[in-house]
Scaffold this motif. Structure first.
Motif, mmCIF file in Angstrom:
data_model
loop_
_atom_site.group_PDB
_atom_site.id
_atom_site.type_symbol
_atom_site.label_atom_id
_atom_site.label_comp_id
_atom_site.label_asym_id
_atom_site.label_seq_id
_atom_site.Cartn_x
_atom_site.Cartn_y
_atom_site.Cartn_z
ATOM 1 N N GLU B 381 0.815 -1.295 0.065
ATOM 2 C CA GLU B 381 -0.019 0.139 0.157
ATOM 3 C C GLU B 381 0.755 1.101 0.037
ATOM 4 O O GLU B 381 0.546 2.329 -0.495
ATOM 5 N N ASN B 384 3.495 3.585 -3.533
ATOM 6 C CA ASN B 384 3.730 4.841 -4.357
ATOM 7 C C ASN B 384 4.454 5.872 -3.522
ATOM 8 O O ASN B 384 5.241 6.769 -4.110
ATOM 9 N N CYS B 465 -0.563 4.405 -10.549
ATOM 10 C CA CYS B 465 -0.724 5.837 -9.807
ATOM 11 C C CYS B 465 -2.019 6.458 -9.435
ATOM 12 O O CYS B 465 -2.080 7.483 -8.945
ATOM 13 N N VAL B 466 -3.023 5.588 -9.517
ATOM 14 C CA VAL B 466 -4.182 6.146 -9.401
ATOM 15 C C VAL B 466 -4.672 6.535 -7.921
ATOM 16 O O VAL B 466 -5.125 7.721 -7.802
ATOM 17 N N PRO B 467 -4.058 5.676 -6.792
ATOM 18 C CA PRO B 467 -4.420 6.377 -5.615
ATOM 19 C C PRO B 467 -3.767 7.502 -5.239
ATOM 20 O O PRO B 467 -4.156 8.271 -4.565
ATOM 21 N N LEU B 468 -2.375 7.652 -5.657
ATOM 22 C CA LEU B 468 -1.745 8.978 -5.308
ATOM 23 C C LEU B 468 -2.427 10.112 -6.141
ATOM 24 O O LEU B 468 -2.545 11.321 -5.599
ATOM 25 N N LYS B 470 -5.378 10.633 -6.822
ATOM 26 C CA LYS B 470 -6.612 10.984 -5.667
ATOM 27 C C LYS B 470 -6.291 11.737 -4.897
ATOM 28 O O LYS B 470 -6.793 12.751 -4.449
ATOM 29 N N ASP B 471 -5.056 11.439 -3.833
ATOM 30 C CA ASP B 471 -4.569 11.945 -3.084
ATOM 31 C C ASP B 471 -4.212 13.458 -3.448
ATOM 32 O O ASP B 471 -4.540 14.449 -2.866
ATOM 33 N N LYS B 716 -14.326 -4.370 -1.750
ATOM 34 C CA LYS B 716 -12.878 -4.281 -0.984
ATOM 35 C C LYS B 716 -13.208 -4.893 0.479
ATOM 36 O O LYS B 716 -13.257 -3.944 1.276
ATOM 37 N N THR B 755 -14.740 2.288 5.311
ATOM 38 C CA THR B 755 -14.302 3.465 4.356
ATOM 39 C C THR B 755 -14.250 4.515 5.608
ATOM 40 O O THR B 755 -13.368 5.436 5.366
ATOM 41 N N ASN B 758 -11.307 4.410 7.489
ATOM 42 C CA ASN B 758 -10.038 4.413 6.532
ATOM 43 C C ASN B 758 -9.709 5.889 6.714
ATOM 44 O O ASN B 758 -8.596 6.324 6.624
ATOM 45 N N LYS B 759 -10.606 6.795 6.342
ATOM 46 C CA LYS B 759 -10.509 8.319 6.355
ATOM 47 C C LYS B 759 -10.389 8.931 7.331
ATOM 48 O O LYS B 759 -10.108 10.143 7.537
#
Ligand code: SRM
Ligand SMILES: Cc1cc2nc3c(=O)[nH]c(=O)nc-3n(C[C@H](O)[C@H](O)[C@H](O)COP(=O)(O)OP(=O)(O)OC[C@H]3O[C@@H](n4cnc5c(N)ncnc54)[C@H](O)[C@@H]3O)c2cc1C
Ligand code: SF4
Ligand code: FES
Lengths: 117, 838
Positions: B381, B384, B465-468, B470-471, B716, B755, B758-759
């Protein structure tokens, strides 16, 4: 159901239902001449709309059960199945250029709702 | 270099990089006449996504993998010759000649011939049943052969080999073996310790791993029968995929007299020019900086460099980072920077958890300031973020172990993605930097992944790279003061949490009031259900009364789930899954009478499908008479509390899990929340009720109960985490009250508890502090609010059945009593089913 004729526009007006049959800011469906028509009482804007009841996306008879609202100024309805939204004025799908539904004129007289086909 | 009008460019090879070159060049050209492009491809199809080739076995078609259609080439005036390899280059005359005899002149020639599988010269490699893994045709052959094969092996335990081995398993072979010459798996990416963990993970997937094995001969008459190893061992297999590395396709370059490397590869300079200045080589056929870059990102960068050069901009190809993350094997593997550097040149920090199959290693510079590289197995996880920290030489926090362990104080280790420099490369496939993304998001307003994919192609390559990305979206919006308020939609500039507080303080009970006071416009399908949920969570009044019916989401509006075809499903509550024979009979009778399809659900109850909207009140009337209540399968509300049989019957049970499950289900039924929530109670540690996969789950212990929170299944899956242990029933209920109320009041719309957690800043330790230690001093308020909701509970179907006004809404037509005549069913296994979509 007695159709009234309006020769000038060559539209036939059909009595669909009473005003109280359609919930405020909601919709319902009427059977007119064998056709399913979704009718919306947009009470918040003081407007009435009518469209096809069938959604062109998966041919579901459900538009009349959809939620209405606005996008900018455009009044719209969302199909309950996959939430494609359609302009209540033009029938154009606002979330997917491919789709369009028919819209029909509505008049309300003495608590009765008429649809022009 | 200035390109004249009508510069002729010929591209040899229609692979990923060759295609990308065309795309990049077109994007840079100034007018239509500037270039004439001709592409020769040896394969029969237009360029496709080789990186995701294995998905072909998972059902993707060749079309799905295509990078751009044939029409795209036509529209852009590119001449495309497929199944037509170039066989000769005349460098004097600047002509190429193809297999079919096409002779085309070039001003510039681009070699993008890629590579082929390297096949070691083992006796017997030519036998039937021996394959390589490179093209769609290879996969078709493998697929066909696998139908009659039972045992397969892959030669090579590298990145590609493991992918191929997994594919063999997926193809249904009984046995799949990996044979590796080196003493560890993925020898170029991970170390011995990482390999051991990976090996045990792969073995648990069903792969057989053979390390340090040198193959002497492939045995069999015409078809492969087995592999004979140097150490006398023998492996009985009937098919073999060779994945022992790649060999650059430089044969044409050699014929043309271009300089090539003895071990393969067309030698190029930093501008990717071969020994002939009119000829460039890019992708896996090119040897740059003394190496072949066998990955897609550097290939795309090469395409970009040459496209720049030909349109007059100087750009160099710099040594490229070879960090990688393996994508599909069901267990994450990643390595970055220099994974193998040893002490004293660095300080190495290792974390290993054999039980969970996790191994992490980072190499930090001796002064503790820089991250030099590392390896992640089992949990990648942080990949990235670590990669970025490493590439950008970000100064490390004092406790650098936090990078892989997470800081125990709750805060994210490191300074987060926004501390990266602007030129940090985020999407390496499309060479998109953080600065470019910030510009797209901030200035141009492309603030979703979809918009960014369209506007700059970020995230469209390998997708890593998608998670990054999004951040970064969140980060930019936060900086511009846009975030924080994750506003509901164009009609409300508030988050759900803010709106809930406002509605509560002002005692509002209808959508109209809420919209007038705090919103604008006429509402929409996004905010209406959110407000509906807020109103229900605060007051727990019937969701269909006042003006509330038209604002409910489709299912809540009819208190039933709408199904394909426009019928509805009926799910009566069966608390804890316990049901009497009499009640079972009623369900059977009702189902027969209204011709409903019945199925046992995954939630331990019974679902009746295919009810006409007109029949719903009639069906429920009968069910309610028999003592049933709504199961709220349609609502964002409590679903089921599953239970195992527990100490009442089970020889292992230590507590009465059924009674507790029924008590819990009765307590929280009908309570609406930002999303649905589920629970389960298990009678002992064997966990037959799967409590740890629920939003809150309870497991009996010798001394009482353990309470777990924030788990879910779904797409998930995430395990619930322990909130309190060995507590008694009363304490357990108290904690659940607080936990649920805290969730209901603070979560964003359609956010499950996992979720939400997680946030949450501070994560589980913060949640514990609020719920168990009453950090916010809100515990008793939460308990009271929950009690109010519970006191207000009424079965909403009972109310509908008893109200002519509400029943009236259950007609398909407002003007005639008929049911929807367009609804039709098909028959299946003596029951009915919905008709397929047209
Ligand atoms: C009927 C059932 C499948 C079955 O035949 O067994 C089912 C059917 C549906 N599920 Fe489910 N789910 C069913 C158990 C599950 C389970 C298993 C469980 O609860 O133990 C899960 C995974 C566990 C979990 O939720 O954590 C599950 C995860 C989902 C999800 C994904 C949720 C997520 O957070 O990822 C959705 C989508 C959603 O809710 O947004 C979903 C949504 C749906 C919907 C509501 C889709 C829809 O809107 O039409 C289906 C409605 C069918 C209907 O009309 O009744 N269903 N669904 C199960 C009903 C259980 C019950 O008695 O209420
Ligand atoms: C199964 C698999 C999984 C992979 N996974 C990853 C991954 O996860 N991440 C990653 O970064 N990379 C991965 N790769 C590597 C990646 O696919 C390659 O780096 C990339 O395809 C290289 O592109 P290319 O255009 O240089 O070569 P290719 O895609 O091989 O294209 C070259 C083309 O040129 C053609 N050709 C050769 N000679 C001639 C000629 N004389 N005339 C005309 N045409 C010719 C070939 O037939 C071929 O179609 C994977 C590769 C495979 C096979
Ligand atoms: S898994 Fe998908 S298809 Fe199956 S019931 Fe759930 S939502 Fe429907
Ligand atoms: S059927 Fe209407 S959106 Fe799919």
């Amino acid at each position: 159901m007695e159709p009234t004729h309006n020769t000038k526009d060559r539209i036939t007006w059909h009595l669909a239902c009473n005003v109280s049959d359609i919930p405020e800011d909601g919709g319902g469906c009427a059977l007119i001449e064998g056709k399913q028509i979704a009718i919306f009482n947009f009470a918040r804007r003081g407007e009435w709309y009518a469209t096809d009841n069938q959604c062109p996306h998966r041919q579901q008879m459900a538009i009349g059960r959809g939620m209405i609202g606005s996008q900018g100024d455009e009044p719209k309805v969302a199909c309950p199945f996959h939430k494609k939204t359609f302009s209540l004025k033009s029938g154009q799908c606002l979330t997917d250029d491919e789709y369009k539904i028919n819209t029909f004129p509505v008049i309300v007289r003495e608590n009765q709702v008429y649809i022009g086909l | 270099m200035k390109a004249n009008t009508n510069t002729h460019i010929v591209i040899i090879g229609n692979g990923m990089v060759g295609y990308k070159f065309c795309e990049k060049l077109l994007a840079r050209k100034k007018n239509d006449q500037e270039f004439m492009l001709t592409v020769f491809g040896e394969e029969p199809r237009v360029a496709y996504d080789r990186v995701h080739l294995s998905e072909y076995f998972a059902g993707k078609s060749a079309d799905d993998l295509t990078m751009a259609s044939k029409e795209w080439y036509e529209e852009n005036n590119i001449r495309l010759f497929l199944s037509d390899p170039v066989v000769d280059i005349d460098r004097e005359e600047k002509l190429v000649r193809s297999h079919h005899g096409h002779v085309v002149h070039y001003d510039y020639l681009i070699m993008a011939t890629g590579s082929g599988a390297f096949v070691p010269s083992i006796p017997g490699v030519e036998k039937d049943g021996v394959f390589v893994y490179r093209t769609i045709e290879d996969l078709e052959l493998i697929q066909a052969y696998a139908r009659k094969a039972k045992r397969g092996a892959v030669l090579g335990g590298g990145l590609l080999g493991l992918e191929a081995a997994k594919a063999l398993l997926d193809l249904g072979l009984e046995e799949a073996h990996v044979v590796e010459f080196a003493s560890r798996l993925m020898p170029r990416q991970i170390d011995d310790a990482g390999s051991k963990i990976l090996q045990s993970q792969l073995e648990s997937l069903g792969l057989n791993i053979h390390l340090a094995k040198s193959t002497q001969e492939i045995v069999g008459d015409d078809c492969i029968k087995g592999m004979q190893f140097v150490d006398n061992a023998f492996l009985d297999v009937d098919m073999l995929v060779i994945s022992a590395g790649i060999r650059p396709r430089d044969e044409l370059a050699k014929i043309a007299g271009l300089e090539t490397h003895p071990r393969g590869g067309i030698i190029v300079d930093n501008g990717l020019r071969t020994s002939d200045p009119s000829i460039f080589a890019i992708g896996e056929c090119a040897l740059a900086h003394h190496m072949i870059y066998g990955l897609i990102a550097p290939g795309y960068e090469m395409a970009d460099v040459v496209a720049n050069t030909l349109t007059g901009i100087d750009k160099e190809f710099l040594p490229y980072d070879m960090s990688t993350k393996l994508k599909l094997i069901g267990t994450d593997v990643a390595s970055f920077g220099d994974p193998f550097i040893e002490e004293p040149a660095c300080i190495t920090i290792r974390y290993e958890n054999k039980a969970k199959g996790i191994y992490k290693r980072i190499n930090v510079s001796p002064d503790g300031k820089e991250l030099l590289g590392g390896i992640l197995v089992g949990d990648a996880e942080q990949y990235n973020m670590l990669l970025q920290t490493c590439k950008n030489k970000t100064i490390l926090p004092p406790d650098s172990e936090d990078l892989i362990l997470g800081s125990r104080g709750g805060e994210e280790a490191g300074a987060g993605v926004m501390s990266l420099p602007d030129d940090a490369l985020i999407c390496s496939c499309e060479a998109i930097t953080k600065g470019m993304l910030c510009h797209e998001i901030g200035e141009k307003g492309n603030n979703t992944i979809d918009l960014l994919k369209k506007s700059c192609k970020a995230g469209t390559g390998c997708g890593g790279c998608v998670p990054l990305v999004k951040d970064i979206i969140q980060g930019v919006m936060k900086q511009n003061g846009q975030y924080i308020k994750t506003v509901i939609c164009e009609h409300f500039d508030h988050s759900r949490q803010e709106l809930l507080d406002l509605v509560k303080m002002n005692g509002l009970k209808t959508y109209g009031e809420v919209l007038n006071e705090f919103g604008h416009g006429d509402g929409c399908e996004v905010c209406k259900p959110v407000v509906a949920s807020v109103l229900a969570s605060l007051w727990n009044e019937n969701v269909l009364t006042k003006d509330r019916a038209p604002i409910q989401d489709s299912n809540d509006r009819y208190l039933a789930n709408i199904q394909k075809g426009g019928t509805y499903s009926v799910v009566p509550r069966i608390p804890g899954g316990e049901i009497t024979p009499d009640k079972l009979i009623v369900i059977g009778q009702v189902a027969k009478k209204y011709n409903l399809y019945t199925k046992i659900t995954g939630g331990q109850r019974i679902d009746l499908f295919g009810a006409h909207v007109n029949d719903l009140p009639l069906i429920w009337e009968e069910l309610i008479d028999a003592g049933f209540e709504s199961g709220h399968a349609y609502g964002k509300a409590l679903r089921t509390v599953k239970s195992c049989v527990g100490s009442t019957w089970c020889r292992f049970g230590v507590q009465d899990s059924i009674s507790f499950a029924i008590e819990i289900e009765d307590r929280y039924k009908g309570i609406r929340a930002p999303h649905k929530f589920k629970s389960a109670v298990s009678g002992c540690i064997r966990e037959c009720a799967e409590a740890q996969s629920k939003d809150f789950g309870i497991i009996a212990t010798e001394k009482g109960w353990n309470l777990y929170v924030c788990g879910n299944g779904g797409s998930k899956p995430q395990h619930a985490q322990l909130l309190a242990s060995d507590i008694d029933k009363e304490t357990c209920i108290k904690l659940i009250d607080r936990f649920l109320m805290f969730y209901i009041k603070t979560a964003d719309p359609l956010t499950r508890t996992a979720t939400w957690l997680n946030k949450m800043e501070g994560g589980m330790s913060y949640l514990k502090a609020v719920v168990v230690d009453d950090l916010l001093g809100l515990a008793s308020a939460f308990e009271e609010e929950m009690q109010t909701l519970i006191n207000n509970y009424k079965c909403e179907w009972k109310e509908v059945v008893g109200s002519p006004e509400l029943r009236k809404r259950y007609n398909h037509f407002v003007n005639v009593p008929e049911k929807d005549p367009t609804i039709t069913f098909e028959e299946m296994r003596t029951q009915k089913r919905a008709k397929e979509w047209v």
